[in-house]
Scaffold this active site. Structure first.
Site, PDB file in Angstrom:
ATOM      1  N   VAL A  27       0.818  -1.160   0.039  1.00 19.91           N
ATOM      2  CA  VAL A  27      -0.054   0.011  -0.191  1.00 19.91           C
ATOM      3  C   VAL A  27       0.823   1.286   0.134  1.00 19.91           C
ATOM      4  O   VAL A  27       2.092   1.176   0.381  1.00 19.91           O
ATOM      5  CB  VAL A  27      -0.896  -0.006   1.311  1.00 19.91           C
ATOM      6  CG1 VAL A  27       0.047   0.215   2.441  1.00 19.91           C
ATOM      7  CG2 VAL A  27      -1.935   0.893   1.141  1.00 19.91           C
ATOM      8  N   HIS A  28       0.437   2.255  -0.356  1.00 15.32           N
ATOM      9  CA  HIS A  28       1.025   3.508  -0.540  1.00 15.32           C
ATOM     10  C   HIS A  28       0.122   4.565  -0.102  1.00 15.32           C
ATOM     11  O   HIS A  28      -0.977   5.068  -0.618  1.00 15.32           O
ATOM     12  CB  HIS A  28       1.376   4.101  -1.838  1.00 15.32           C
ATOM     13  CG  HIS A  28       2.252   5.312  -1.886  1.00 15.32           C
ATOM     14  ND1 HIS A  28       2.548   5.910  -3.175  1.00 15.32           N
ATOM     15  CD2 HIS A  28       2.777   6.118  -0.868  1.00 15.32           C
ATOM     16  CE1 HIS A  28       3.099   7.128  -2.942  1.00 15.32           C
ATOM     17  NE2 HIS A  28       3.321   6.992  -1.532  1.00 15.32           N
TER      18      HIS A  28
END
Length: 350
Positions: free
Chosen positions: A143-144
């Site tokens: 995830v970012h």
């Protein structure tokens, strides 16, 4: 006699082991944009890992090229896969996984999170992989987290990661979980409390991962790997400071590689061995001149000289032409002794 035969029979049974792969996570700043990315050097860094989670993939064709480059460097077969485009605005990116086929195989369950609460700007992406040596399966997710205008904009996604961690149980089917990415929040922040209560722990608790513009400087510990620490045996963990590996100045590294350093965790005996990354061959270098010319080199190249930071590099450019390096004493902060160190560094063109 019967007891000895029984013990010998037990010795032939397969042992219950855990995955022994080196897992990495890397935000490869705008991978796929037309930004003069030094792909052989990116591949050299990626080749340190058996499985790499990638954030900020902007064009999937760049992933295919990275796979080709790392195969050329390692002499091994690699595979990769990417998520669909993710993002609520005009800015979108892909997540990706890149893995060494001799160590890891894709198992199943590659899926983008169905974010019914519409909390994530870029929903997490997960897949299950299998360690070929032990046949163990583990679930990886990446995830970012949105950067926003401050910590308050990041906390909703951080808090939602606790729900995502529980949702991963459905994908994991009892296998260990690892959540890797650029979280834009230090691991000691109170916002991680919900995830910690579920048994997840950060692999990296010391050090910094964001390259600053100052030569050799780092800031923020935003990149990390959260994992089932009670289940997985961590044999190694850390931050791979790739500018040191590539003998590259920070400004050039930020411009041509990434402004983030990858983080990693080794499982059940796996350790990072930088000296083995290219089977003893030399590290690939970016296509830059061998020496630094005071009259033609870029600011990022001048920044590699001793005692020359970005500000002094700009002063050197503005004061061109230079008849001799002896005249560098005209630059603020450069005395005779420092100029002599620059001249004896063997970096300047003669």
């Amino acid at each position: 006699m019967v007891l000895r035969l029984f013990v010998a029979w037990l010795a032939l049974l397969p042992l219950s082991t855990q995955a022994d792969v080196l897992m990495g996570s890397w935000n490869i700043k705008h991978l796929g944009w037309n930004n003069d990315k030094a792909m052989p050097q990116v591949a050299h860094v990626a080749n340190h890992f058996d499985l790499l989670a990638i954030q900020e993939l902007m064009d999937t064709s760049a992933l295919a090229r990275l796979e080709q480059e790392v195969e050329a460097i390692s002499g091994e077969a690699w595979s990769s896969m990417a998520s669909r485009e993710l993002g609520h605005s005009s800015y979108t990116e892909h997540y990706a996984f890149l893995w060494r086929e001799s160590e890891v195989a894709y198992s199943d369950s590659a899926v983008v999170f169905l974010d019914h609460g519409d909390v994530f700007s870029r929903e997490p992406y997960a897949a299950r992989f299998r360690d070929l040596e032990t046949d163990d399966v583990f679930t990886t997710a990446t995830v970012h987290v949105v950067y926003g205008d401050g910590v308050s904009h990041r906390l909703p996604e951080i808090e939602a990661l606790a729900d995502y961690w529980q949702w991963l149980d459905e994908i994991a089917q009892g296998t260990p979980r690892l959540l890797m990415g650029d979280f834009n929040l230090a691991p000691d922040h109170a916002g991680w409390a919900p995830l910690r209560r579920l048994g997840a722990e950060p692999a990296i608790t010391d050090g910094l991962t964001t390259l600053s513009t100052t030569a050799g400087g780092y800031s923020n510990l935003y990149d990390n790997i959260w994992y089932d620490a009670s289940v997985l045996d961590s044999s190694d963990r850390g931050i791979l400071r790739f500018p040191d590996l590539l003998t590259m100045g920070h400004q050039e590294a930020r411009d041509r590689i990434s402004d983030h350093a990858p983080v990693y965790v080794g499982l059940s005996g796996a350790k990072l061995h930088p000296e083995h990354a290219t089977d003893g061959t030399s590290v690939p270098r970016a296509s830059t001149p061998e020496c630094i010319d005071l009259n033609t080199s870029s600011v990022s190249r001048l920044d590699e000289l001793p005692h020359i930071g970005p500000a002094r590099a700009k002063d050197i450019v503005e004061a061109r032409p230079w008849a001799s390096a002896d005249h560098l004493t005209r630059v603020n902060g450069l005395g005779t002794a420092r100029v002599q160190e620059i001249q004896t560094s063997d970096l300047l063109c003669q």
